[in-house]
Scaffold this motif. Structure first.
Motif, PDB file in Angstrom:
ATOM      1  N   LEU A 154       0.829  -1.205   0.000  1.00 53.16           N
ATOM      2  CA  LEU A 154       0.000   0.000   0.000  1.00 53.16           C
ATOM      3  C   LEU A 154       0.865   1.256   0.000  1.00 53.16           C
ATOM      4  CD1 LEU A 154      -2.969  -0.719   2.460  1.00 53.16           C
ATOM      5  CD2 LEU A 154      -2.872  -1.001   0.003  1.00 53.16           C
ATOM      6  N   SER A 155       1.886   1.251   0.832  1.00 54.03           N
ATOM      7  CA  SER A 155       2.770   2.419   0.914  1.00 54.03           C
ATOM      8  C   SER A 155       3.421   2.720  -0.427  1.00 54.03           C
ATOM      9  CB  SER A 155       3.838   2.183   1.987  1.00 54.03           C
ATOM     10  OG  SER A 155       4.664   3.310   2.142  1.00 54.03           O
ATOM     11  N   ASP A 156       3.751   1.685  -1.163  1.00 52.91           N
ATOM     12  CA  ASP A 156       4.408   1.855  -2.465  1.00 52.91           C
ATOM     13  C   ASP A 156       3.425   2.207  -3.588  1.00 52.91           C
ATOM     14  OD1 ASP A 156       6.767   1.174  -1.211  1.00 52.91           O
ATOM     15  OD2 ASP A 156       6.735  -0.921  -1.879  1.00 52.91           O
ATOM     16  N   SER A 157       2.125   2.243  -3.265  1.00 55.22           N
ATOM     17  CA  SER A 157       1.110   2.425  -4.311  1.00 55.22           C
ATOM     18  C   SER A 157       0.765   3.881  -4.593  1.00 55.22           C
ATOM     19  CB  SER A 157      -0.171   1.661  -3.939  1.00 55.22           C
ATOM     20  OG  SER A 157       0.074   0.269  -3.897  1.00 55.22           O
ATOM     21  N   PHE A 158       1.311   4.802  -3.808  1.00 57.59           N
ATOM     22  CA  PHE A 158       1.020   6.220  -4.032  1.00 57.59           C
ATOM     23  C   PHE A 158       1.923   6.757  -5.139  1.00 57.59           C
ATOM     24  CE2 PHE A 158      -0.421   5.430   0.304  1.00 57.59           C
ATOM     25  CZ  PHE A 158      -1.647   6.085   0.353  1.00 57.59           C
ATOM     26  N   THR A 159       1.750   6.208  -6.329  1.00 62.86           N
ATOM     27  CA  THR A 159       2.577   6.594  -7.468  1.00 62.86           C
ATOM     28  C   THR A 159       1.681   6.901  -8.663  1.00 62.86           C
ATOM     29  OG1 THR A 159       2.785   4.299  -8.206  1.00 62.86           O
ATOM     30  CG2 THR A 159       4.477   5.112  -6.700  1.00 62.86           C
ATOM     31  N   PRO A 160       2.123   7.771  -9.581  1.00 61.63           N
ATOM     32  CA  PRO A 160       1.273   8.151 -10.726  1.00 61.63           C
ATOM     33  C   PRO A 160       0.801   6.971 -11.563  1.00 61.63           C
ATOM     34  CG  PRO A 160       3.129   9.648 -10.520  1.00 61.63           C
ATOM     35  CD  PRO A 160       3.376   8.545  -9.529  1.00 61.63           C
ATOM     36  N   ASP A 161       1.635   5.943 -11.712  1.00 59.90           N
ATOM     37  CA  ASP A 161       1.233   4.840 -12.582  1.00 59.90           C
ATOM     38  C   ASP A 161       0.143   3.969 -11.958  1.00 59.90           C
ATOM     39  OD1 ASP A 161       3.275   4.127 -10.738  1.00 59.90           O
ATOM     40  OD2 ASP A 161       3.569   2.228 -11.789  1.00 59.90           O
ATOM     41  N   LEU A 162      -0.113   4.107 -10.642  1.00 64.14           N
ATOM     42  CA  LEU A 162      -1.182   3.352  -9.986  1.00 64.14           C
ATOM     43  C   LEU A 162      -2.377   4.237  -9.630  1.00 64.14           C
ATOM     44  CD1 LEU A 162       0.842   0.945  -7.648  1.00 64.14           C
ATOM     45  CD2 LEU A 162      -0.311   0.402  -9.795  1.00 64.14           C
ATOM     46  N   GLN A 163      -2.368   5.479 -10.113  1.00 64.25           N
ATOM     47  CA  GLN A 163      -3.503   6.354  -9.832  1.00 64.25           C
ATOM     48  C   GLN A 163      -4.747   5.807 -10.515  1.00 64.25           C
ATOM     49  OE1 GLN A 163      -2.955  10.675 -10.038  1.00 64.25           O
ATOM     50  NE2 GLN A 163      -4.929  10.846 -11.087  1.00 64.25           N
ATOM     51  N   ASP A 164      -5.788   5.586  -9.727  1.00 62.92           N
ATOM     52  CA  ASP A 164      -7.040   5.031 -10.250  1.00 62.92           C
ATOM     53  C   ASP A 164      -7.990   6.138 -10.684  1.00 62.92           C
ATOM     54  OD1 ASP A 164      -8.669   2.465 -10.474  1.00 62.92           O
ATOM     55  OD2 ASP A 164     -10.022   3.691  -9.273  1.00 62.92           O
ATOM     56  N   ALA A 165      -8.073   7.186  -9.892  1.00 61.22           N
ATOM     57  CA  ALA A 165      -8.964   8.301 -10.228  1.00 61.22           C
ATOM     58  C   ALA A 165      -8.635   9.507  -9.361  1.00 61.22           C
ATOM     59  CB  ALA A 165     -10.421   7.900 -10.018  1.00 61.22           C
ATOM     60  N   ARG A 166      -8.825  10.664  -9.926  1.00 56.54           N
ATOM     61  CA  ARG A 166      -8.800  11.921  -9.163  1.00 56.54           C
ATOM     62  C   ARG A 166     -10.165  12.548  -9.381  1.00 56.54           C
ATOM     63  NH1 ARG A 166      -3.573  15.372  -9.414  1.00 56.54           N
ATOM     64  NH2 ARG A 166      -3.121  13.973  -7.663  1.00 56.54           N
ATOM     65  N   THR A 167     -11.075  12.261  -8.480  1.00 57.47           N
ATOM     66  CA  THR A 167     -12.470  12.612  -8.684  1.00 57.47           C
ATOM     67  C   THR A 167     -12.812  14.008  -8.192  1.00 57.47           C
ATOM     68  OG1 THR A 167     -12.867  11.390  -6.647  1.00 57.47           O
ATOM     69  CG2 THR A 167     -13.368  10.270  -8.691  1.00 57.47           C
ATOM     70  N   ARG A 168     -11.882  14.611  -7.471  1.00 59.01           N
ATOM     71  CA  ARG A 168     -12.117  15.986  -7.024  1.00 59.01           C
ATOM     72  C   ARG A 168     -10.807  16.739  -7.077  1.00 59.01           C
ATOM     73  NH1 ARG A 168     -16.309  17.435  -2.379  1.00 59.01           N
ATOM     74  NH2 ARG A 168     -16.402  19.681  -2.705  1.00 59.01           N
ATOM     75  N   ASP A 169     -10.826  17.933  -7.690  1.00 64.78           N
ATOM     76  CA  ASP A 169      -9.612  18.751  -7.792  1.00 64.78           C
ATOM     77  C   ASP A 169     -10.030  20.212  -7.894  1.00 64.78           C
ATOM     78  OD1 ASP A 169      -7.019  19.522  -7.970  1.00 64.78           O
ATOM     79  OD2 ASP A 169      -6.583  18.524  -9.863  1.00 64.78           O
ATOM     80  N   ASP A 170     -10.473  20.748  -6.761  1.00 67.80           N
ATOM     81  CA  ASP A 170     -10.979  22.110  -6.716  1.00 67.80           C
ATOM     82  C   ASP A 170      -9.867  23.092  -6.358  1.00 67.80           C
ATOM     83  OD1 ASP A 170     -13.349  20.750  -7.070  1.00 67.80           O
ATOM     84  OD2 ASP A 170     -14.054  21.048  -5.017  1.00 67.80           O
ATOM     85  N   GLY A 171      -9.884  24.259  -6.958  1.00 68.43           N
ATOM     86  CA  GLY A 171      -8.941  25.308  -6.598  1.00 68.43           C
ATOM     87  C   GLY A 171      -7.568  25.097  -7.201  1.00 68.43           C
ATOM     88  N   GLU A 172      -6.565  25.603  -6.492  1.00 71.14           N
ATOM     89  CA  GLU A 172      -5.164  25.570  -6.961  1.00 71.14           C
ATOM     90  C   GLU A 172      -4.293  24.926  -5.898  1.00 71.14           C
ATOM     91  OE1 GLU A 172      -4.250  26.472  -9.916  1.00 71.14           O
ATOM     92  OE2 GLU A 172      -6.190  27.288 -10.565  1.00 71.14           O
ATOM     93  N   ILE A 173      -4.558  23.664  -5.600  1.00 69.40           N
ATOM     94  CA  ILE A 173      -3.938  23.051  -4.433  1.00 69.40           C
ATOM     95  C   ILE A 173      -2.431  22.903  -4.582  1.00 69.40           C
ATOM     96  CG2 ILE A 173      -4.205  20.593  -5.035  1.00 69.40           C
ATOM     97  CD1 ILE A 173      -5.382  20.377  -2.078  1.00 69.40           C
ATOM     98  N   ASP A 174      -1.944  22.609  -5.784  1.00 69.41           N
ATOM     99  CA  ASP A 174      -0.490  22.486  -5.976  1.00 69.41           C
ATOM    100  C   ASP A 174       0.209  23.811  -5.730  1.00 69.41           C
ATOM    101  OD1 ASP A 174      -0.320  19.758  -6.540  1.00 69.41           O
ATOM    102  OD2 ASP A 174      -0.909  20.072  -8.628  1.00 69.41           O
ATOM    103  N   ASN A 175      -0.395  24.881  -6.189  1.00 76.20           N
ATOM    104  CA  ASN A 175       0.192  26.203  -5.980  1.00 76.20           C
ATOM    105  C   ASN A 175       0.214  26.571  -4.506  1.00 76.20           C
ATOM    106  OD1 ASN A 175       0.533  26.488  -8.724  1.00 76.20           O
ATOM    107  ND2 ASN A 175      -1.377  27.627  -9.031  1.00 76.20           N
ATOM    108  N   VAL A 176      -0.850  26.189  -3.791  1.00 78.29           N
ATOM    109  CA  VAL A 176      -0.923  26.494  -2.357  1.00 78.29           C
ATOM    110  C   VAL A 176       0.212  25.813  -1.609  1.00 78.29           C
ATOM    111  CG1 VAL A 176      -2.278  26.158  -0.258  1.00 78.29           C
ATOM    112  CG2 VAL A 176      -3.397  26.915  -2.358  1.00 78.29           C
ATOM    113  N   PHE A 177       0.456  24.532  -1.899  1.00 78.87           N
ATOM    114  CA  PHE A 177       1.514  23.819  -1.181  1.00 78.87           C
ATOM    115  C   PHE A 177       2.903  24.216  -1.673  1.00 78.87           C
ATOM    116  CE2 PHE A 177      -2.024  20.744  -0.334  1.00 78.87           C
ATOM    117  CZ  PHE A 177      -2.023  20.897   1.043  1.00 78.87           C
TER     118      PHE A 177
END
Length: 747
Positions: free
Chosen positions: A330-353
């Protein structure tokens, strides 16, 4: 008059899809009523006025095709039909009927469409219509997903009304009195002179006329049964111990069977030695199975003991043998090639962080947990050259029929699945491996009924548990408010594992991976949810509230930590963020119920949690005391929005049961694997909430929503986070991993 008025969204969608995809059906086929499965078996003095109403010389039988798993489904379905049919519950019998495509589940379309339940846009409703069409054409008869009430609410009332009006038409033709001068009550058509014709008298004649389909459903203000406190159909039998569950059933001439299969789920059997078992009293036959053996004996206990006497050389597990490797996957699964869905992406979260580090960051874990119903799985199978009969408790009778036909070489029309009462399921009976095994055993003694019963240990060892899951959350606050929230969840695919056993491919994302997280109606300026599909690990299945059971914990605990970082009040900030009015009212109601903000006193704490799952908004407040021996749960307050309450007593019981279920598993339960085998074998190692630990639970139903919703599963997801948040309020300790007893004691 133009026909445009009747050209509905659903008609347009189905017709367009048929043309665009070259599918051999269209709006006409979709609108066409399914064939009445009762009609072919009717005798001269019987009438099957709809697929749900059968009347003969012995009385009125209501067909209730959603399985009763202890949640009161048979009574609920009977009440909906009886309300419009004008009969009392003590005048009818209930029968789940044989599986048939006519009993397809309409309400599954809400969960199958990739839109939030709060979205009633044209696109969302069209998608639901399309999924509904698929359900109808596939004839999927399934009990699950808290859909029994939403599916039945209009469908069964309509069936009752059609039967009522058809009986009135029959009485009119028989008596010569116009229909509009006739009334119905207590299973009779009442004539103006005070005389009456019983439905039983009218049935043979009603069977010869075309059903009256143009009916009007009664307004809630006219209801006699629905929304009232009535005696559930099964309550006397359950209270007196006279109700027969599947495990109680006996068929004349039957023999008994027990099995022993590889405890490493899906592992092979290299060899076995049954020499000792064959000598044991009562043993009649040893039957090899794909990955184990079955013992046929003259009673269940002797079959159990003989199965224990067989020795095996088992093959390895087809998944990691040790728990550390499951968590690492599970820990190794947080990678782009295993992304199943991004069902919510509101605002500018990357810019905020990118502007600076988060104000809060944490990882959460939820383990495998067993279904552990009180009744272990069982099935009776009788196989002959031209017929197969199966008696079992199942949520998927159509799949059972198909799989039995495949296993026997018979046609589906030659397979008869008799659904029994079930002593608890929580998703367990969405599987049918035990039925397939019963059929294999019965094939070895053709013509003899074979009752396969799992021992409790076999049931635990071969359960398909709830998914293991991990979440990573981070967020930022601004001016004392929640500003940014980023939640990532990794788990194996429940749908892929479960439907794979039925031979169905699952293209596209698995909605369970983000269920109970992405659809939460909070207006956070920068808000993202991402699901990662971990590689398959131990085989898993739907467990009461499925993905939401763990995601409700992840989402709400992370939000609570973020609210704490902002220095805001946990309830007030949730209410401020909540844009969906019915959900906001749920939060306000639970705050009022719990007297939120009042001083609880020393060593006490109060936590709140909210989760929208299966379209149902539920908020819970839990109060705890931090004693010298551990945490004591004092009170739980629950408010739920379901649109319309059908049975208030059953509603109250289902909510309370869901709370107890959710709390007990959050406190104590996990399935762990060692050498590929589940280490927990019975209740003593997978312990729910004890009676002395059960808190006072207060429930309030809200009826502000536009749609009727289910309540079997939605009380579960908020239970764990409300408890964790209360423990933090009392102790200052954050719990980010279930079961909580790994980190804290309970009294």
């Amino acid at each position: 008059m133009s026909k445009l008025k009747t050209f509905t969204r659903r008609t347009f969608l189905i017709g367009s899809t048929a043309v665009a995809g070259g599918v051999a059906f269209g709006a006409y086929m979709y609108k066409r009523d399914p064939q009445n499965p009762l009609a072919a078996s009717m005798k001269e003095d019987e009438a099957a006025l709809t697929p749900y109403v059968k009347i003969d010389g012995e009385g009125i039988t209501l067909i209730t095709p959603r399985t009763d798993l202890g949640q009161g489904a048979y009574s609920m379905q009977a009440m909906l039909i009886a309300e419009e049919l004008d009969v009392e519950l003590d005048q009818i019998k209930v029968d789940p009927g044989l599986p048939d495509p006519a009993y397809y589940n309409t309400a599954l379309s809400d969960e199958g469409a990739p839109f939030r339940p709060t979205d009633d846009s044209f696109a969302a409703e069209s998608a639901r219509s399309f999924v509904d069409a698929i359900m109808k054409f596939l004839g999927l008869q399934i009990t699950g997903g808290s859909t029994s009430v939403p599916d039945a609410y209009e469908k069964l009332r309509h069936a009752g009304a059609v039967a009522r009006e058809t009986l009135k038409m029959a009485a009119s033709q028989k008596s010569g009195i116009p229909v509009d001068q006739l009334n119905t009550a207590n299973g009779q058509v009442q004539l103006p002179d005070g005389s009456a014709l019983s439905y039983i008298q009218l049935a043979p004649f009603a069977a010869t006329i075309e059903p009256v389909k143009d009916v009007t459903l009664r307004a809630p203000s006219e209801w006699r049964l629905l929304g009232k406190q009535v005696l559930r159909h099964d309550i006397v039998a359950k209270s007196t111990g006279t109700l027969n569950y599947g495990i109680d059933l006996e068929i004349e001439g039957m023999v008994h069977a027990a099995i022993k299969t590889n405890p490493r789920q899906g592992g092979i059997m290299n060899s076995y030695d049954d020499s000792e078992a064959e000598k044991m009293r009562g043993v009649q036959k040893v039957v090899p199975l794909e990955n184990g053996v079955a013992i046929i004996a003259d009673n269940t206990w002797r079959a159990f003991k003989a199965a224990e006497a067989v020795t095996f050389d088992w093959g390895p597990a087809p998944y990691p043998a040790e728990m550390d490797d499951h968590w690492q996957t599970l820990s190794d699964s947080f990678t782009p090639d295993l992304q199943d869905a991004r069902t919510r992406d509101d605002g500018e979260i990357d810019n905020v962080f990118a502007e600076g580090p988060p104000d809060f960051e944490a990882e959460y874990r939820a383990p495998y947990v067993a279904h552990q119903p009180l009744e272990p799985v069982s099935a009776i199978a009788k196989i002959t050259d031209d017929r197969a009969d199966i008696w079992t408790g199942t949520q998927i009778p159509g799949f059972v029929r198909t799989n039995v036909a495949k296993a026997t070489g018979l046609t589906e029309e030659q397979v008869f699945v008799h659904v029994t009462y079930v002593g608890g399921s929580f998703g367990h009976r969405l599987e049918d491996e035990f039925v397939k095994q019963a059929v294999e055993i019965a094939k070895s003694v053709k013509g003899t009924p074979v009752k396969l019963t799992y021992s409790r240990e076999e049931d635990f060892a071969h359960d398909y548990p709830r998914q293991i899951a991990m979440a990573r959350a981070k967020g930022k606050v601004k001016d004392g408010k929640v500003d940014s929230f980023d939640l990532s969840i990794a788990m194996p695919s429940v749908i892929e594992s479960q439907m794979g056993r039925q031979g169905f491919p699952v293209p596209g994302p698995d909605p369970a991976i983000l269920a109970g997280a992405w659809e939460q109606p909070y207006a956070i300026p920068n808000y993202r949810t991402t699901g990662y599909r971990a590689p398959a690990l131990a085989p898993i299945s739907s467990w009461r509230s499925v993905g939401a059971s763990s995601n409700g914990f992840f989402h709400d605990c992370a939000l609570d930590e973020l609210i704490h970082a902002a220095g805001a009040d946990p309830l007030e900030e949730r209410i401020r963020l909540m844009w969906h009015e019915p959900s906001r009212k749920v939060l306000e109601a639970v705050g009022e119920m719990s007297n939120w903000g009042s001083d609880l006193g020393q060593n006490r704490g109060r936590g709140v949690a909210f989760c929208l799952s299966f379209g149902t908004a539920v908020a819970e407040v839990i109060e705890v005391t931090n004693t010298q021996d551990g945490i004591k749960i004092d009170n739980v307050y629950v408010a739920a929005e379901v649109g319309k309450v059908i049975d208030p007593i059953n509603f109250d019981n289902l909510v309370k049961g869901g709370v107890v279920w959710g709390l007990g598993h959050a406190m104590n339960c996990q399935i762990t694997y060692s050498d590929g085998m589940a280490q927990q074998s019975n209740f003593h190692e997978h312990e729910g909430m004890r009676l002395y630990q059960c808190p006072n639970i207060e429930v309030r139903a809200l009826e502000n929503g536009a749609k009727v919703r289910g309540i079997g599963e939605p009380p579960v997801p908020p239970a764990a986070p409300a408890l964790a948040n209360a423990i933090f309020a009392a102790t200052g300790k954050r719990l980010r991993e279930m079961p909580f007893n790994k980190h804290i004691d309970f009294v």
